[in-house]
Write a protein that holds these residues in place. Structure first.
Motif, PDB file in Angstrom:
ATOM      1  N   SER A  73       0.834  -1.210   0.000  1.00 18.95           N
ATOM      2  CA  SER A  73       0.000   0.000   0.000  1.00 18.95           C
ATOM      3  C   SER A  73       0.862   1.251   0.000  1.00 18.95           C
ATOM      4  N   SER A  74       1.955   1.219   0.730  1.00 17.27           N
ATOM      5  CA  SER A  74       2.876   2.359   0.753  1.00 17.27           C
ATOM      6  C   SER A  74       3.480   2.595  -0.621  1.00 17.27           C
ATOM      7  N   LEU A  75       3.934   1.522  -1.251  1.00 15.49           N
ATOM      8  CA  LEU A  75       4.549   1.658  -2.571  1.00 15.49           C
ATOM      9  C   LEU A  75       3.523   2.073  -3.617  1.00 15.49           C
ATOM     10  N   TRP A  76       2.325   1.554  -3.536  1.00 18.71           N
ATOM     11  CA  TRP A  76       1.255   1.940  -4.464  1.00 18.71           C
ATOM     12  C   TRP A  76       0.920   3.426  -4.301  1.00 18.71           C
ATOM     13  N   SER A  77       1.020   3.914  -3.084  1.00 15.13           N
ATOM     14  CA  SER A  77       0.671   5.305  -2.791  1.00 15.13           C
ATOM     15  C   SER A  77       1.599   6.306  -3.471  1.00 15.13           C
ATOM     16  N   ILE A  78       2.794   5.886  -3.827  1.00 19.22           N
ATOM     17  CA  ILE A  78       3.706   6.778  -4.542  1.00 19.22           C
ATOM     18  C   ILE A  78       3.074   7.187  -5.868  1.00 19.22           C
ATOM     19  N   GLY A  79       2.627   6.212  -6.626  1.00 21.61           N
ATOM     20  CA  GLY A  79       1.966   6.511  -7.894  1.00 21.61           C
ATOM     21  C   GLY A  79       0.680   7.298  -7.697  1.00 21.61           C
ATOM     22  N   GLU A  80      -0.065   6.949  -6.655  1.00 19.19           N
ATOM     23  CA  GLU A  80      -1.318   7.648  -6.378  1.00 19.19           C
ATOM     24  C   GLU A  80      -1.091   9.109  -6.011  1.00 19.19           C
ATOM     25  N   MET A  81       0.043   9.389  -5.382  1.00 17.41           N
ATOM     26  CA  MET A  81       0.342  10.767  -5.019  1.00 17.41           C
ATOM     27  C   MET A  81       0.517  11.624  -6.276  1.00 17.41           C
ATOM     28  N   PHE A  82       1.210  11.084  -7.275  1.00 16.56           N
ATOM     29  CA  PHE A  82       1.393  11.817  -8.524  1.00 16.56           C
ATOM     30  C   PHE A  82       0.079  11.905  -9.304  1.00 16.56           C
ATOM     31  N   GLU A  83      -0.734  10.859  -9.208  1.00 15.24           N
ATOM     32  CA  GLU A  83      -2.063  10.917  -9.823  1.00 15.24           C
ATOM     33  C   GLU A  83      -2.937  11.949  -9.114  1.00 15.24           C
ATOM     34  N   GLN A  84      -2.795  12.062  -7.805  1.00 13.03           N
ATOM     35  CA  GLN A  84      -3.563  13.038  -7.045  1.00 13.03           C
ATOM     36  C   GLN A  84      -3.202  14.450  -7.486  1.00 13.03           C
ATOM     37  N   ARG A  85      -1.931  14.674  -7.770  1.00 12.15           N
ATOM     38  CA  ARG A  85      -1.512  15.992  -8.269  1.00 12.15           C
ATOM     39  C   ARG A  85      -2.235  16.318  -9.571  1.00 12.15           C
ATOM     40  N   LYS A  86      -2.362  15.320 -10.446  1.00 13.29           N
ATOM     41  CA  LYS A  86      -3.089  15.531 -11.710  1.00 13.29           C
ATOM     42  C   LYS A  86      -4.561  15.814 -11.455  1.00 13.29           C
ATOM     43  N   ARG A  87      -5.154  15.113 -10.479  1.00  9.82           N
ATOM     44  CA  ARG A  87      -6.560  15.345 -10.158  1.00  9.82           C
ATOM     45  C   ARG A  87      -6.768  16.755  -9.612  1.00  9.82           C
ATOM     46  N   VAL A  88      -5.803  17.258  -8.853  1.00  5.37           N
ATOM     47  CA  VAL A  88      -5.877  18.629  -8.338  1.00  5.37           C
ATOM     48  C   VAL A  88      -5.774  19.613  -9.491  1.00  5.37           C
ATOM     49  N   GLU A  89      -4.863  19.353 -10.418  1.00  2.71           N
ATOM     50  CA  GLU A  89      -4.695  20.251 -11.569  1.00  2.71           C
ATOM     51  C   GLU A  89      -5.949  20.286 -12.442  1.00  2.71           C
ATOM     52  N   LYS A  90      -6.692  19.192 -12.480  1.00  2.74           N
ATOM     53  CA  LYS A  90      -7.943  19.143 -13.245  1.00  2.74           C
ATOM     54  C   LYS A  90      -9.089  19.815 -12.495  1.00  2.74           C
ATOM     55  N   GLY A  91      -8.860  20.156 -11.224  1.00  2.00           N
ATOM     56  CA  GLY A  91      -9.889  20.810 -10.432  1.00  2.00           C
ATOM     57  C   GLY A  91     -10.818  19.859  -9.709  1.00  2.00           C
ATOM     58  N   TRP A  92     -10.480  18.581  -9.694  1.00  3.24           N
ATOM     59  CA  TRP A  92     -11.327  17.589  -9.023  1.00  3.24           C
ATOM     60  C   TRP A  92     -11.168  17.642  -7.505  1.00  3.24           C
ATOM     61  N   PHE A  93     -10.013  18.134  -7.043  1.00  3.79           N
ATOM     62  CA  PHE A  93      -9.727  18.267  -5.618  1.00  3.79           C
ATOM     63  C   PHE A  93      -9.189  19.667  -5.372  1.00  3.79           C
ATOM     64  N   PRO A  94      -9.348  20.195  -4.162  1.00  6.42           N
ATOM     65  CA  PRO A  94      -8.847  21.547  -3.886  1.00  6.42           C
ATOM     66  C   PRO A  94      -7.321  21.587  -3.875  1.00  6.42           C
ATOM     67  N   GLU A  95      -6.808  22.734  -4.241  1.00  5.40           N
ATOM     68  CA  GLU A  95      -5.369  22.953  -4.237  1.00  5.40           C
ATOM     69  C   GLU A  95      -4.943  23.387  -2.841  1.00  5.40           C
ATOM     70  N   GLY A  96      -3.910  22.768  -2.333  1.00  9.34           N
ATOM     71  CA  GLY A  96      -3.451  23.088  -0.988  1.00  9.34           C
ATOM     72  C   GLY A  96      -2.168  23.881  -0.994  1.00  9.34           C
ATOM     73  N   PRO A  97      -1.657  24.193   0.192  1.00  5.90           N
ATOM     74  CA  PRO A  97      -0.418  24.969   0.296  1.00  5.90           C
ATOM     75  C   PRO A  97       0.795  24.207  -0.216  1.00  5.90           C
ATOM     76  N   GLY A  98       0.682  22.897  -0.394  1.00  3.18           N
ATOM     77  CA  GLY A  98       1.808  22.111  -0.885  1.00  3.18           C
ATOM     78  C   GLY A  98       1.863  21.991  -2.390  1.00  3.18           C
ATOM     79  N   SER A  99       0.903  22.563  -3.100  1.00  2.00           N
ATOM     80  CA  SER A  99       0.880  22.433  -4.552  1.00  2.00           C
ATOM     81  C   SER A  99       1.993  23.248  -5.199  1.00  2.00           C
ATOM     82  N   ARG A 100       2.296  22.921  -6.438  1.00  2.92           N
ATOM     83  CA  ARG A 100       3.357  23.648  -7.160  1.00  2.92           C
ATOM     84  C   ARG A 100       2.997  25.113  -7.328  1.00  2.92           C
ATOM     85  N   ARG A 101       1.739  25.378  -7.675  1.00  5.22           N
ATOM     86  CA  ARG A 101       1.318  26.777  -7.870  1.00  5.22           C
ATOM     87  C   ARG A 101       1.431  27.570  -6.576  1.00  5.22           C
TER      88      ARG A 101
END
Length: 106
Positions: A73-101
């Motif tokens: 689950s930990s190793l799978w979460s690495i890929g999910e973290m990068f996928e989550q960044r894409k979901r944030v960029e698409k506007g599906w999730f809110p952007e937080g203080p840790g985002s690139r922008r």
């Protein structure tokens, strides 16, 4: 442990614990990406490698299995973290203080 084996409950315990572990990682990825971005991917890597290594060293089948599930689950979460960044960029999730922008705005 003997009680679980004698009453054929080990599989149910492993299944329930697996469900809970996977359920725990879902919000960890979302909140981790929200507050820290993908910069914390290496924490999941270290945790995954340690858990998988631990599963190889533990003799007890219940704990060995749960450590392997935690590691996978930990190793799978690495890929999910990068996928989550894409979901944030698409506007599906809110952007937080840790985002690139958010980091570029500082």
């Amino acid at each position: 442990m003997n009680f679980l084996i004698e009453h054929n409950l080990a599989g149910i315990v492993i299944g329930a614990a697996t469900f809970l572990i996977i359920g725990l990682f879902h919000p960890l990825v979302i909140k981790g990406e929200f507050y820290f971005g993908v910069r914390i991917w290496w924490i999941f890597l270290v945790m995954g490698i340690a858990a998988v290594a631990g599963s190889l060293l533990v003799d007890n089948i219940l704990w060995s299995t749960l450590l392997a599930v935690w590691g996978a689950s930990s190793l799978w979460s690495i890929g999910e973290m990068f996928e989550q960044r894409k979901r944030v960029e698409k506007g599906w999730f809110p952007e937080g203080p840790g985002s690139r922008r958010a980091r570029r705005k500082k």
